[in-house]
Design a protein around this motif. Structure first.
Motif, short mmCIF file in Angstrom:
data_model
loop_
_atom_site.label_atom_id
_atom_site.label_comp_id
_atom_site.label_asym_id
_atom_site.label_seq_id
_atom_site.Cartn_x
_atom_site.Cartn_y
_atom_site.Cartn_z
N TRP B 45 0.83 -1.20 0.00
CA TRP B 45 0.00 0.00 0.00
C TRP B 45 0.87 1.25 0.00
N ARG B 46 1.95 1.24 0.83
CA ARG B 46 2.82 2.40 0.90
C ARG B 46 3.45 2.69 -0.48
N ALA B 47 3.99 1.62 -1.10
CA ALA B 47 4.62 1.79 -2.42
C ALA B 47 3.63 2.32 -3.44
N PHE B 48 2.43 1.74 -3.40
CA PHE B 48 1.41 2.14 -4.37
C PHE B 48 0.98 3.58 -4.15
N ARG B 49 0.81 3.95 -2.87
CA ARG B 49 0.39 5.30 -2.53
C ARG B 49 1.44 6.32 -2.96
N GLU B 50 2.71 6.02 -2.63
CA GLU B 50 3.79 6.92 -3.05
C GLU B 50 3.79 7.11 -4.57
N HIS B 51 3.60 5.99 -5.26
CA HIS B 51 3.57 6.03 -6.71
C HIS B 51 2.46 6.95 -7.21
N LEU B 52 1.27 6.75 -6.65
CA LEU B 52 0.13 7.58 -7.06
C LEU B 52 0.39 9.05 -6.79
N ILE B 190 16.42 7.39 -6.98
CA ILE B 190 16.86 8.59 -6.28
C ILE B 190 16.09 8.74 -4.97
N GLY B 191 15.69 7.58 -4.44
CA GLY B 191 15.16 7.54 -3.08
C GLY B 191 13.79 8.15 -2.89
N ALA B 192 12.95 8.09 -3.95
CA ALA B 192 11.63 8.69 -3.80
C ALA B 192 10.54 7.65 -3.61
N GLY B 193 10.92 6.38 -3.51
CA GLY B 193 9.92 5.34 -3.26
C GLY B 193 9.09 5.00 -4.46
N GLY B 194 7.86 4.55 -4.21
CA GLY B 194 6.99 4.15 -5.30
C GLY B 194 7.11 2.67 -5.59
N LEU B 195 6.36 2.23 -6.61
CA LEU B 195 6.34 0.81 -6.93
C LEU B 195 7.70 0.30 -7.40
#
Lengths: 208, 239, 369
Positions: B45-52, B190-195
């Motif tokens: 969920w965290r990865a997906f949310r960051e991506h969105l 570059i450390g911004a997360g996401g999927l």
């Protein structure tokens, strides 16, 4: 300054990676041209295939490149071949689509008159259709090549080599000159291919 | 219900269901404890949310700048600046997305903001260019008759120019969104997360299941957004 | 109605003005054609009337009011405007296109719908069929009609038309010109009509203003223009064969003798009657008409060799006919096209057969002129 120093200091490695990158592009686009033009011609004869083939290519294109590499990796392993296969898949859409539309847009009267002069179908394909569709096909190849230069950089992450290595290693070692060197050379390759193929496209366009 | 609405609903539901089934499957059947830890509900969920958020913020920003910018450049007095801009944009688009991210990292450092900024800048290009090209490609006769009939500049923009340029503008938005979602998966570097986090972690600890989860979700998101834009265009352009 | 005074317009980068101290007066209800070679300033002059171009010097007066002091938008909404490429909005339906100005003026839906129907009817386009189509689905001639309908939508007293019929083939053009003149008869519009085609000018104009290099050379009726060209330039523009040009001025209905009976037989007439009448006919053929008097086709000696007893059974198709309000030149083109020495004339509104017109009739007119 630092960047130029780095380039000079590590010129041998940069040169090797530069050539690796070019090789990756040439091999993938080369294969994609053969496959893509063949598919494009095929669906121009079997029209019912056109929509499904183009849709599949369209969907493949929207898949993010690192995701595509990740999905292919379990099957093809770390290294050059995974990179090449991903790059081929990405270059297919523009080439197939443009081959198809390039042929479809030819004035039917021209095909009719070729047929009327007794040309055989394969002769019409090679002597009339493909030459007339050439500028459009070339535009597709250009789009594909420029796109694949960028994806090629990402392919370094799955061990396909090339200038992407400088970017990824530079990031993990916090080495800005290394990153910038990689980024600049990748961009140069992309812009150079764009200009070169753009020129080829125009030079071969028949003026009516 | 109309046929086109059924298609919209069916494809949307199919993509959502595929995504949910995939997530449910990997959470229920982890291959080992490392996979189980990485593919926890919170992590996915965290990865997906960051991506969105990366996609949403950069895309909204790109629309907010690209469309008004394109409109502005298409005004007669800016036309030549617009032409110059078009060339710059073309070169800018040729520069690979990874190179853009990497270059901004060297200037702005690691982090979420850098990624959003770089992706925002990169997504403006196709939107700006297509808005400009769409409006300037409208034939002079059409604009002249609108003026000759006494339409005000604002009315010509909203009733004639924007509707006529809509297919080209949406095509630009479509290009931008595919590039945007694709580049967002690189933000992890570059450390911004996401999927991309899932994919990269999976690659480094050699767990295919994690790679496939990250790759699959980002692919589905890209396909869904692309499809939606295509549908919007279909509904907008009736001629 | 419209008074143009000392109008001058320079465009940057050109050594002479596009329009130079032009003065012109156009009376109410008059069709004034601006004619001249390209670059003579005719379009520029027209565009200064609705202020798509602002004049450098001089003034345009509409009913005594200075155009430059009127609100630009209001001014334009009160002037119908049709241009060469028509400029229909491709993303709007025919109805929406025609409704453009009424909508700008804030008419209510009911009134707009009524007006659109009225105009489509007037233009001979069935509202049921065409209202919701888009311009791309129309033929060139139909698009021209919609362009004119759109300009007429808010019933402006003045219309500006810049080569409105230039983009269609000659036959369709002649038809559109006739239709337009017919429509014009019913309304009281002041029209500025721009063309480079002197034949069109002679046909359409009540007055013709010949322009050259931004200056007015001659402003007169078509007859005067043909009889007394002001100088060598106008004489060349009008051309050597002035008597043939006169064919543009004369309508078919002015010279026919309404000899419908002499040249036609009813569909139910038998062979005997056909033979008798055929020997009288100076063109060796007879028109076959139905009970309303509308043309079904023709019969001649050849048709009599066919099986059948009545004219209705022996009839051969004919493709060419002219309406009574066509010019003699229109009928000449039709004759040349069909290769026959005559063409049947039908009523422009009811469609019944009125007479035939022959090449001899045309030659006689030319000789008289």
């Amino acid at each position: 300054m630092e960047v130029i120093g780095y380039m000079i200091h590590r010129s041998e490695m940069v040169q090797r990676l530069f050539l690796e990158h070019l090789w990756l592009i040439v091999v993938s686009v080369g294969i994609a041209i053969l496959v893509g033009v063949f598919l494009g011609v095929l669906i121009s004869y079997f029209k019912f295939l056109a929509s499904p083939v183009l849709t599949i290519c369209q969907v493949l294109m929207t898949v993010p490149s690192i995701a595509m590499l990740g999905l292919l990796l379990p099957f093809f392993g770390i290294g050059f071949q995974t990179g090449v296969i991903a790059l081929i898949l990405y270059s297919l859409l523009p080439i197939v689509r443009n081959t198809y539309s390039g042929i479809a847009e030819i004035d039917q009267a021209i095909i009719e008159s070729a047929r009327g002069m007794g040309m055989k179908d394969y002769r019409i394909l090679f002597r009339v259709k493909l030459p007339l569709a050439f500028p459009v096909i070339m535009a597709g190849i250009r789009t594909a090549t420029v796109m694949v230069v960028g994806i090629g950089a990402i392919a370094a992450y799955v061990g396909a080599g090339g200038l992407g290595e400088l970017i990824f290693n530079g990031i993990s070692r916090t080495n800005p000159p290394m990153i910038i060197t990689g980024a600049i050379f990748v961009s140069i390759i992309a812009v150079a291919f764009d200009l070169l193929l753009g020129w080829a496209e125009r030079a071969k366009t028949i003026k009516y | 219900m109309k046929k086109e609405n059924i298609k919209l609903l069916a494809v949307t539901v199919a993509i959502f269901v595929t995504g949910l089934v995939m997530v449910y499957y990997v959470m229920e059947n982890p291959t080992d404890s490392m996979v189980e830890r990485m593919l926890s509900r919170e992590n996915i969920w965290r990865a997906f949310r960051e991506h969105l958020v990366i996609v949403g913020v950069s895309m909204a920003g790109a629309l907010a700048v690209g469309i008004p910018g394109g409109i502005l450049l298409s005004r007669p007095r800016f036309y030549y600046i617009g032409k110059v801009f078009e060339n710059i944009v073309n070169i800018g688009q040729t520069v690979p997305s990874l190179a853009i991210l990497a270059l901004f990292y060297t200037i702005l450092g690691l982090g979420f903001n850098t990624a959003v900024f770089a992706i925002w800048l990169y997504s403006i290009l196709p939107i700006l260019r297509n808005t400009f090209a769409g409006i300037t490609s409208i034939s002079d006769e059409v604009i002249e008759s609108a003026r000759g009939m006494g339409m005000t500049g604002r009315r010509i923009l909203t009733r004639i120019e924007l509707p006529l340029a809509a297919p080209i503008i949406t095509a630009g938005i479509r290009t931008a969104i595919v590039i945007n979602v694709g580049t967002a998966t690189l933000a992890t570097f570059i450390g911004a997360g996401g999927l991309g986090d899932l994919i990269v972690t999976g690659l480094s600890i050699r767990r295919n299941m994690i790679i496939i989860t990250g790759a699959g979700l980002s692919a589905l998101l890209a396909i869904l957004l692309d499809f939606w834009i295509g549908q919007i265009k279909l509904r907008l352009v009736k001629w | 109605m419209i008074k143009i005074e000392n109008l001058t317009k320079h465009f940057p980068g050109l050594d002479r003005p596009a329009v130079n101290k032009l003065s012109l007066e156009i009376n109410e209800g008059e069709v004034c054609v601006l004619v001249g070679p390209s670059g003579c300033g005719k379009t520029t002059t027209m565009k200064m009337i609705n202020r798509l171009h602002e004049p450098d010097e001089g003034e345009v007066y509409l009913n005594g009011k200075r155009a430059s002091e009127m609100n630009q938008i209001d001014l334009r909404r009160g002037i119908g405007y049709v241009i060469q490429e028509i400029g229909l909005f491709p993303h709007m339906t025919i109805k929406e296109n025609i409704a453009t100005v009424p909508r700008e003026l804030g008419w209510d839906r009911e009134r707009i719908n009524k007006r659109v129907r009225e105009l489509l009817d007037l233009m001979g386009l069935d509202p049921e069929i065409y209202s919701d189509r888009r311009p791309a689905a129309l033929s060139g001639g139909q698009r021209q009609r919609v362009g004119v309908a759109r300009a007429l939508a808010a019933d402006p007293p003045v219309m500006l038309m810049d080569e409105p019929f230039a983009a269609v083939d000659p036959i369709t053009r002649a038809r559109l010109q006739n239709e337009f003149l017919r429509i014009l008869d019913k309304m009281d519009k002041t029209i500025i009509f721009v063309t480079h085609d002197i034949n069109e000018a002679i046909k359409m104009g009540d007055k013709i203003a010949v322009l050259r290099e931004g200056e007015l050379v001659q402003h007169s009726t078509p007859e005067e223009l043909l009889d007394a060209p002001a100088n060598e330039f106008v004489a060349q523009l009008v051309g050597r064969n002035r008597s043939i040009k006169r064919l543009h001025l004369i309508r078919v209905e002015d010279i026919i003798e309404e000899d419908a009976d002499k040249y036609s037989v009813a569909a139910e007439s038998g062979r005997k009657e056909i033979k008798d009448k055929l020997s009288e006919s100076k063109v060796g053929a007879l028109m076959v008409t139905d009970e309303q008097g509308c043309l079904l086709g023709r019969v001649d000696e050849q048709s009599l060799k066919k099986e059948g007893e009545t004219a209705g059974e022996l009839v051969d198709e004919i493709h060419d006919q002219v309406t009574a309000d066509s010019t003699l030149n229109d009928s000449l083109s039709v004759m040349l096209e069909s290769g026959e020495g005559y063409v049947p004339v039908v009523d422009e509104e009811k469609g019944f057969f009125r007479d035939i017109i022959t090449l001899q009739d045309l030659l006689q007119e030319v000789r008289q002129g």
